[in-house]
Design a protein around this motif. Structure first.
Motif, short mmCIF file in Angstrom:
data_model
loop_
_atom_site.label_atom_id
_atom_site.label_comp_id
_atom_site.label_asym_id
_atom_site.label_seq_id
_atom_site.Cartn_x
_atom_site.Cartn_y
_atom_site.Cartn_z
N LYS A 24 2.52 3.56 5.71
CA LYS A 24 3.78 3.67 6.45
C LYS A 24 4.20 2.29 6.91
O LYS A 24 3.38 1.41 7.15
N ASP A 25 5.52 2.11 7.05
CA ASP A 25 6.03 0.84 7.56
C ASP A 25 6.10 0.90 9.09
O ASP A 25 5.62 1.84 9.71
N ALA A 26 6.69 -0.12 9.71
CA ALA A 26 6.75 -0.19 11.17
C ALA A 26 7.58 0.93 11.78
O ALA A 26 7.35 1.33 12.92
N LYS A 29 8.15 5.24 8.26
CA LYS A 29 8.54 5.81 6.97
C LYS A 29 7.46 5.50 5.93
O LYS A 29 6.83 4.46 5.96
N PHE A 30 7.28 6.44 5.01
CA PHE A 30 6.30 6.24 3.96
C PHE A 30 6.79 5.17 2.99
O PHE A 30 7.95 5.14 2.61
N THR A 31 5.90 4.27 2.62
CA THR A 31 6.22 3.19 1.70
C THR A 31 5.13 3.10 0.64
O THR A 31 4.08 3.74 0.74
N LYS A 32 5.37 2.28 -0.35
CA LYS A 32 4.37 2.03 -1.38
C LYS A 32 3.27 1.16 -0.78
O LYS A 32 3.55 0.18 -0.09
N CYS A 33 2.04 1.53 -1.03
CA CYS A 33 0.92 0.78 -0.47
C CYS A 33 0.79 -0.57 -1.17
O CYS A 33 1.02 -0.68 -2.37
N PRO A 34 0.40 -1.61 -0.43
CA PRO A 34 0.22 -2.92 -1.05
C PRO A 34 -0.99 -2.91 -1.98
O PRO A 34 -1.90 -2.10 -1.81
#
Length: 61
Positions: A24-26, A29-34
């Motif tokens: 998740k971002d700050a 929200k769900f984001t692509k993992c690094p």
């Protein structure tokens, strides 16, 4: 009957929730993992001590 339908629907949706992106971002929200970092290569000399991989006699572990 409605309860059994809702229970079956929730069980069917469980694998979809479990495969969601865990990052998740700050803002939440769900984001692509690094990408995961690759561990640096380690080499050992003839005595078994860690050495720089470019040095003579050093072999990767």
């Amino acid at each position: 009957m409605l309860f059994s339908f809702l229970a079956a629907a929730s069980i069917a949706a469980l694998p979809v929730v479990a495969t969601a992106a865990p990052c998740k971002d700050a803002k939440g929200k769900f984001t692509k993992c690094p990408e995961k970092k690759v561990a640096p290569k380690r080499c050992k000399d003839a005595k078994g001590k860690f050495a720089k991989c470019g040095s003579p006699g050093a072999k990767p572990t």
